[in-house]
Design a protein around this motif. Sequence first.
Motif, PDB file in Angstrom:
ATOM      1  N   ASN A  73       0.804  -1.224   0.000  1.00  0.00           N
ATOM      2  CA  ASN A  73       0.000   0.000   0.000  1.00  0.00           C
ATOM      3  C   ASN A  73       0.837   1.274   0.000  1.00  0.00           C
ATOM      4  O   ASN A  73       0.279   2.378  -0.065  1.00  0.00           O
ATOM      5  N   VAL A  74       2.168   1.174   0.106  1.00  0.00           N
ATOM      6  CA  VAL A  74       2.995   2.382   0.154  1.00  0.00           C
ATOM      7  C   VAL A  74       2.979   3.086  -1.193  1.00  0.00           C
ATOM      8  O   VAL A  74       2.917   2.449  -2.244  1.00  0.00           O
ATOM      9  N   LYS A  75       3.029   4.397  -1.156  1.00  0.00           N
ATOM     10  CA  LYS A  75       2.963   5.194  -2.380  1.00  0.00           C
ATOM     11  C   LYS A  75       4.322   5.789  -2.740  1.00  0.00           C
ATOM     12  O   LYS A  75       4.419   6.767  -3.476  1.00  0.00           O
ATOM     13  N   THR A  76       5.363   5.196  -2.210  1.00  0.00           N
ATOM     14  CA  THR A  76       6.724   5.661  -2.466  1.00  0.00           C
ATOM     15  C   THR A  76       7.093   5.492  -3.935  1.00  0.00           C
ATOM     16  O   THR A  76       6.874   4.434  -4.524  1.00  0.00           O
ATOM     17  N   SER A  77       7.658   6.531  -4.522  1.00  0.00           N
ATOM     18  CA  SER A  77       8.152   6.432  -5.893  1.00  0.00           C
ATOM     19  C   SER A  77       9.499   5.706  -5.898  1.00  0.00           C
ATOM     20  O   SER A  77      10.235   5.729  -4.904  1.00  0.00           O
ATOM     21  N   ALA A 117      12.410  15.308 -11.219  1.00  0.00           N
ATOM     22  CA  ALA A 117      11.328  14.929 -12.128  1.00  0.00           C
ATOM     23  C   ALA A 117      10.370  13.938 -11.478  1.00  0.00           C
ATOM     24  O   ALA A 117       9.145  14.100 -11.535  1.00  0.00           O
ATOM     25  N   VAL A 118      10.928  12.917 -10.848  1.00  0.00           N
ATOM     26  CA  VAL A 118      10.087  11.874 -10.249  1.00  0.00           C
ATOM     27  C   VAL A 118       9.270  12.428  -9.091  1.00  0.00           C
ATOM     28  O   VAL A 118       8.076  12.133  -8.945  1.00  0.00           O
ATOM     29  N   LEU A 119       9.898  13.247  -8.257  1.00  0.00           N
ATOM     30  CA  LEU A 119       9.173  13.825  -7.118  1.00  0.00           C
ATOM     31  C   LEU A 119       8.088  14.804  -7.573  1.00  0.00           C
ATOM     32  O   LEU A 119       7.121  15.043  -6.847  1.00  0.00           O
ATOM     33  N   ALA A 120       8.243  15.340  -8.780  1.00  0.00           N
ATOM     34  CA  ALA A 120       7.232  16.247  -9.331  1.00  0.00           C
ATOM     35  C   ALA A 120       6.104  15.478 -10.020  1.00  0.00           C
ATOM     36  O   ALA A 120       5.158  16.087 -10.537  1.00  0.00           O
ATOM     37  N   GLY A 121       6.219  14.150 -10.048  1.00  0.00           N
ATOM     38  CA  GLY A 121       5.158  13.338 -10.625  1.00  0.00           C
ATOM     39  C   GLY A 121       5.405  12.895 -12.054  1.00  0.00           C
ATOM     40  O   GLY A 121       4.530  12.337 -12.697  1.00  0.00           O
ATOM     41  N   TYR A 122       6.609  13.151 -12.565  1.00  0.00           N
ATOM     42  CA  TYR A 122       6.952  12.752 -13.929  1.00  0.00           C
ATOM     43  C   TYR A 122       7.785  11.475 -13.918  1.00  0.00           C
ATOM     44  O   TYR A 122       8.344  11.089 -12.892  1.00  0.00           O
ATOM     45  N   SER A 123       7.907  10.848 -15.080  1.00  0.00           N
ATOM     46  CA  SER A 123       8.817   9.718 -15.221  1.00  0.00           C
ATOM     47  C   SER A 123      10.132  10.221 -15.801  1.00  0.00           C
ATOM     48  O   SER A 123      10.163  11.271 -16.442  1.00  0.00           O
ATOM     49  N   TYR A 124      11.193   9.477 -15.567  1.00  0.00           N
ATOM     50  CA  TYR A 124      12.499   9.887 -16.060  1.00  0.00           C
ATOM     51  C   TYR A 124      13.190   8.686 -16.703  1.00  0.00           C
ATOM     52  O   TYR A 124      13.828   7.876 -16.034  1.00  0.00           O
ATOM     53  N   PHE A 125      13.013   8.553 -18.010  1.00  0.00           N
ATOM     54  CA  PHE A 125      13.625   7.476 -18.777  1.00  0.00           C
ATOM     55  C   PHE A 125      14.174   8.058 -20.074  1.00  0.00           C
ATOM     56  O   PHE A 125      13.696   9.090 -20.557  1.00  0.00           O
ATOM     57  N   GLN A 126      15.165   7.366 -20.636  1.00  0.00           N
ATOM     58  CA  GLN A 126      15.677   7.785 -21.924  1.00  0.00           C
ATOM     59  C   GLN A 126      14.572   7.706 -22.974  1.00  0.00           C
ATOM     60  O   GLN A 126      13.664   6.888 -22.872  1.00  0.00           O
ATOM     61  N   LYS A 127      14.676   8.538 -23.982  1.00  0.00           N
ATOM     62  CA  LYS A 127      13.670   8.580 -25.039  1.00  0.00           C
ATOM     63  C   LYS A 127      13.494   7.211 -25.693  1.00  0.00           C
ATOM     64  O   LYS A 127      12.374   6.825 -26.037  1.00  0.00           O
TER      65      LYS A 127
END
Length: 217
Positions: A73-77, A117-127
């Motif tokens: 149930n944890v919401k940790t990114s 980026a991740v903490l702002a709710g975005y994903s961070y992966f190479q194109k």
Amino acid sequence: MQPRIVIVDDHPLMCIAVRLVLEREGYEIVAECHTGADCIQTVRSLEPDLVVLDLSIPKLDGFSVIDRLRSSNVKTSILILTSSDSNHYAFRCLQAGASGFVCKDDKLEELTQAVKAVLAGYSYFQKEVTDQLRENAFMTARKTTSTHASELSLLTDRELTVFGLLVKGMNNQEISHTLMLSHKTISTYKIRLMNKLNAPNMVELVKIAQRNDIATT
């Protein structure tokens, strides 16, 4: 209130380096873990905002950690920071539920960009990874498969993990201890790998690893 972060890596010097980089940016490091089992227990207890996770850790590998955290149930990114080759692991991490992937070979400054980026709710992966996701979705919709699939695309996440440890020279007992699986289970995975990759012995497995840019040292 600053975001709270847990660092998971079995190399103390890497933990120190990551801590220094992130604390310099004002983030609060609430814990450091050196095994997958400790990570799961710590995250469930502290519920941090983010876990910076290495894939190659003892007592549950990174993929197992992602799976267990995502099923709780944890919401940790989850942000992956690893030396594992991005060509083969980044897309699998995205599929497993990680929010980002950074290779240790890159400058640690990229880590701060990924964390923001991740903490702002975005994903961070190479194109290339996101392109592959769109391509897979398109191919699935058409119910076809790519004729140019990598040899390693035949493997499950766990099989790929075992494969990576085998070609680094670890024996079955060492791998069973690292992944917290029985010696018999690792033997089964090894046989399955050889069958799937059409490799009669370890020499051929190493050749396949080298051909696919999987580190063998």
